[in-house]
Write a protein that holds these residues in place. Structure first.
Motif, PDB file in Angstrom:
ATOM      1  N   VAL A 387      -4.495  -3.630  -5.623  1.00  0.00           N
ATOM      2  CA  VAL A 387      -4.886  -2.652  -4.617  1.00  0.00           C
ATOM      3  C   VAL A 387      -5.139  -1.328  -5.320  1.00  0.00           C
ATOM      4  CG1 VAL A 387      -4.254  -1.501  -2.475  1.00  0.00           C
ATOM      5  CG2 VAL A 387      -3.360  -3.789  -2.963  1.00  0.00           C
ATOM      6  N   ASP A 388      -6.314  -0.752  -5.113  1.00  0.00           N
ATOM      7  CA  ASP A 388      -6.607   0.586  -5.617  1.00  0.00           C
ATOM      8  C   ASP A 388      -6.424   1.589  -4.493  1.00  0.00           C
ATOM      9  OD1 ASP A 388      -7.282  -0.546  -8.019  1.00  0.00           O
ATOM     10  OD2 ASP A 388      -9.444  -0.338  -7.761  1.00  0.00           O
ATOM     11  N   VAL A 389      -5.851   2.745  -4.816  1.00  0.00           N
ATOM     12  CA  VAL A 389      -5.632   3.763  -3.789  1.00  0.00           C
ATOM     13  C   VAL A 389      -5.766   5.142  -4.417  1.00  0.00           C
ATOM     14  CG1 VAL A 389      -3.116   3.687  -4.152  1.00  0.00           C
ATOM     15  CG2 VAL A 389      -4.045   4.658  -2.033  1.00  0.00           C
ATOM     16  N   PHE A 390      -6.383   6.057  -3.671  1.00  0.00           N
ATOM     17  CA  PHE A 390      -6.442   7.451  -4.104  1.00  0.00           C
ATOM     18  C   PHE A 390      -5.195   8.160  -3.583  1.00  0.00           C
ATOM     19  CE2 PHE A 390      -7.374  11.924  -3.947  1.00  0.00           C
ATOM     20  CZ  PHE A 390      -8.127  12.151  -5.095  1.00  0.00           C
ATOM     21  N   VAL A 391      -4.372   8.639  -4.503  1.00  0.00           N
ATOM     22  CA  VAL A 391      -3.166   9.392  -4.155  1.00  0.00           C
ATOM     23  C   VAL A 391      -3.552  10.863  -4.074  1.00  0.00           C
ATOM     24  CG1 VAL A 391      -0.801   9.971  -4.814  1.00  0.00           C
ATOM     25  CG2 VAL A 391      -1.738   7.699  -5.344  1.00  0.00           C
ATOM     26  N   ALA A 392      -3.577  11.404  -2.866  1.00  0.00           N
ATOM     27  CA  ALA A 392      -4.018  12.790  -2.685  1.00  0.00           C
ATOM     28  C   ALA A 392      -3.138  13.746  -3.468  1.00  0.00           C
ATOM     29  CB  ALA A 392      -4.007  13.158  -1.204  1.00  0.00           C
ATOM     30  N   SER A 393      -3.744  14.830  -3.921  1.00  0.00           N
ATOM     31  CA  SER A 393      -3.003  15.813  -4.717  1.00  0.00           C
ATOM     32  C   SER A 393      -1.883  16.475  -3.939  1.00  0.00           C
ATOM     33  CB  SER A 393      -3.969  16.882  -5.239  1.00  0.00           C
ATOM     34  OG  SER A 393      -4.625  17.531  -4.163  1.00  0.00           O
ATOM     35  N   THR A 394      -1.932  16.386  -2.609  1.00  0.00           N
ATOM     36  CA  THR A 394      -0.878  16.973  -1.767  1.00  0.00           C
ATOM     37  C   THR A 394       0.316  16.038  -1.593  1.00  0.00           C
ATOM     38  OG1 THR A 394      -2.264  16.241   0.078  1.00  0.00           O
ATOM     39  CG2 THR A 394      -2.313  18.576  -0.459  1.00  0.00           C
ATOM     40  N   SER A 395       0.272  14.859  -2.226  1.00  0.00           N
ATOM     41  CA  SER A 395       1.443  13.977  -2.223  1.00  0.00           C
ATOM     42  C   SER A 395       2.572  14.604  -3.034  1.00  0.00           C
ATOM     43  CB  SER A 395       1.087  12.606  -2.828  1.00  0.00           C
ATOM     44  OG  SER A 395       0.076  11.961  -2.099  1.00  0.00           O
ATOM     45  N   THR A 396       3.772  14.099  -2.837  1.00  0.00           N
ATOM     46  CA  THR A 396       4.938  14.579  -3.572  1.00  0.00           C
ATOM     47  C   THR A 396       5.190  13.680  -4.777  1.00  0.00           C
ATOM     48  OG1 THR A 396       5.916  15.390  -1.520  1.00  0.00           O
ATOM     49  CG2 THR A 396       7.400  15.115  -3.406  1.00  0.00           C
ATOM     50  N   ALA A 397       5.294  14.271  -5.958  1.00  0.00           N
ATOM     51  CA  ALA A 397       5.596  13.481  -7.146  1.00  0.00           C
ATOM     52  C   ALA A 397       6.906  12.721  -6.933  1.00  0.00           C
ATOM     53  CB  ALA A 397       5.704  14.386  -8.373  1.00  0.00           C
ATOM     54  N   ASN A 398       6.944  11.511  -7.439  1.00  0.00           N
ATOM     55  CA  ASN A 398       8.089  10.593  -7.324  1.00  0.00           C
ATOM     56  C   ASN A 398       8.192   9.915  -5.960  1.00  0.00           C
ATOM     57  OD1 ASN A 398       9.007  11.085 -10.017  1.00  0.00           O
ATOM     58  ND2 ASN A 398       9.893  13.026  -9.294  1.00  0.00           N
TER      59      ASN A 398
END
Length: 594
Positions: A387-398
């Motif tokens: 599965v490929d997914v774009f993790v938005a930059s506004t996500s929280t690391a970890n």
């Protein structure tokens, strides 16, 4: 208070398909919010005709605000129009500050979201004085606006007898649920049927909503309408498969290539009915060209002009650019907007994607658990590996995320099929596409549709946690969302397309090891679940709902290989089962259908 925050900003690029969807369960839209990049201001043209009346809301006494009251149809309870100068009063992050040309001098705003759940709006803002349209045989109203649409209704309202009677012209009818307009968007409405050659005209705006979003309007003009003025607002395109909808695939693996159909969405902005309209599309690099049959459009209407000739890409990796244009035998007043917006897609070796590739915003659930993904039609047997997914930059690391494949049963229900391992997002992965390998490769069968999602158990609301990038518009009931905060097992559809893609790269295949030899049955579960461990023994079992709450836990006697427990007190929905064994911990999904 809203529990669910998802999002989308995009231009309208798709219309409503006429085919019926395969799934039989009624799944409604859920009101969702947006996060992410501020949309660029739209590029507009004002018609060549010179405005003979204009107003920029800088003088509040020019406008009169009223509502329908309790006796209205529908009744009005709370939430009126207001003229504001705060450019940040817009309740949607991606549309603030207001981009209207003279927003700082004042603009009209009605905020259904602020009125809250249980309240209804039926409110008008109209000119206090009259406008003389004598000698004007064709009259259009032009204005700047911004809105996020849920289920509210928007009207331009016009009177030719000094406000004694009013005629409503519904606008924004093509805007999809849970999508943003441009900032600003330019609207043009032909009001000749009421205002032409009339001396005592009043104009205004009427909004009908119930815990919806908002409408902001500004910089209103009356112009003399051009007789002939078409505009192409986008494409309705894609592949028609077993799900029953025309699904646009911006990346298609060679094995899944199928005929692609194109249609243009054409609006008649002119004063005259046109009966000889066609839409033509071409792909120069592939030698494709097609034209729709002739059709008619009356003023103030938009329709889909379908090209019968499909385009089938060659079985090789390539990129394609589609050009499209509306045509007629009349001389168009502004031919520049007859051309459709740019459309590009590609064939690939391994990637199957429904999103428009360029991240436009993101979807999230205020730090609570959720799953979101897209329907894919499979027309040739092929083994899914990741599965490929774009993790938005506004996500929280970890933050921790997972991918999950669902099959679809005969009743249209989504059935757990194959997971990825739980993945911890690193700081370096924020704002990028990452790949989550399936725990074991899964064979997809031709003639079937599948739902592929990415999800998160959340962090209890401490942060925004996982934000999945979104790009483009999905037709209703082709993109789905499961709210772990509800934990009812109810799927909602969204018109925001998450950047969740199938990956068929064979190098991603992960062989199951002995520790993963754990089965749950029946699955879905009704009443009682049994967990069986082969090749090792269980030591503890924990069941967690999508909100991260432990709903069942038990230490297991040494040597135990099979455990059963009741699910009668569980809410219907998806659960994570963690099985601690003598050789490691195994994570499985369990669906409860009590």
């Amino acid at each position: 208070m809203k529990k669910v925050y998802l999002g989308l900003f995009t231009l309208i690029i798709a219309g409503s398909a006429s085919a019926q969807l395969m799934n039989k369960n009624l799944r409604s839209a859920q009101k969702i919010q947006n996060i992410g990049e501020v949309p660029a201001k739209a590029t507009h043209h004002y018609e060549k005709a010179t405005a003979f009346w204009s107003n920029d809301f800088s003088t509040t006494s020019d406008w009169t605000i009223s509502n329908a009251g309790a006796a209205g149809s529908p009744a009005h309870t709370l939430g009126d129009w207001a003229i504001v100068t705060d450019v940040n009063a817009i309740p949607v992050t991606a549309l603030a500050p207001a981009g209207h040309t003279t927003a700082a001098n004042g603009y009209a705003l009605i905020n259904s979201d602020a009125a809250g759940a249980g309240q209804t709006q039926n409110s008008k803002i109209v000119t206090t004085g009259t406008i003389d349209c004598s000698g004007k045989p064709n009259v259009s109203m032009v204005f700047e606006q911004s809105t996020r649409h849920f289920q509210e209704l928007y009207f331009v309202t016009v009177s030719n007898d000094n406000g004694a009677t009013w005629t409503d012209f519904q606008v924004n009818t093509s805007q999809a649920v849970n999508t943003n307009s441009a900032n600003p968007a330019l609207a043009q409405v032909n009001i000749s049927s009421v205002a032409a050659n009339q001396a005592n005209v009043k104009v205004g705006f009427r909004y009908v909503g119930a815990y919806d979003w908002f409408w902001a309007v500004d910089d209103v003009q009356l112009i003399e309408t051009d007789n002939y003025d078409l505009a192409t607002t986008g494409y309705f395109w894609g592949v028609e498969g077993t799900w029953g909808a025309r699904l646009p695939y911006y990346q298609t693996p060679i094995a899944q290539i199928n005929p692609i159909k194109f249609a243009g969405l054409i609006e008649n902005k002119g004063a005259m009915t046109q009966s000889d309209i066609t839409f033509s599309a071409a792909i120069a690099s592939a030698g494709y060209a097609g034209t729709s049959p002739q059709g008619a459009l009356s003023p103030n209407t938009t329709d889909t002009f379908d090209i019968a000739l499909p385009f089938t890409p060659a079985a090789s990796v390539a990129s394609f650019t589609v050009t499209g244009v509306a045509n007629s035998g009349q001389t168009d007043a502004y031919p520049t907007d007859n051309a459709a917006p740019a459309l590009a897609f590609a064939t690939t070796q391994t990637t199957f994607a429904r999103d428009a590739q360029v991240v436009q915003a993101g979807s999230y659930n205020q730090g609570m658990g959720y799953e979101m993904g897209n329907i894919f039609d499979i027309t040739a047997d092929q083994t899914l590996t990741g599965v490929d997914v774009f993790v938005a930059s506004t996500s929280t690391a970890n933050c921790q995320i997972y991918g999950l494949l669902y099959t679809i049963d005969g009743a249209g229900d989504f059935v757990y099929a194959a997971p990825t391992a739980l993945h911890t997002v690193t700081s370096a992965e924020l704002g990028t596409v990452i790949t989550l390998p399936l725990s074991s490769a899964y064979p997809l069968l031709a003639g079937n549709s599948y739902l592929l999602v990415v999800g998160s158990y959340g962090d209890g609301g401490a942060t925004d946690d996982f934000v999945v990038g979104t790009s483009g518009i999905s037709e209703a009931q082709t993109t789905f969302y499961l709210d772990g905060n509800e934990n009812t097992g109810t799927w909602y559809y969204s018109t925001s397309t998450p950047m969740v893609r199938m990956n068929f790269n064979t190098s991603l295949s992960v062989a199951e090891n002995a520790n993963a030899n754990v089965s749950i049955y029946p699955n879905p579960v009704v009443g009682e679940a049994t967990i069986e461990v082969n090749g090792t023994t269980a030591t503890a079992i924990t069941v967690v709902d999508l909100a991260g709450k432990v709903v069942y836990s038990s230490n297991v006697a040494e040597g135990t290989s099979k455990v059963s427990f009741s699910t009668t007190n569980f809410s219907a929905g998806v659960y994570t089962v963690n099985v601690a064994t003598s050789t490691g911990t195994v994570t499985k999904k369990m669906v409860v259908k009590n």
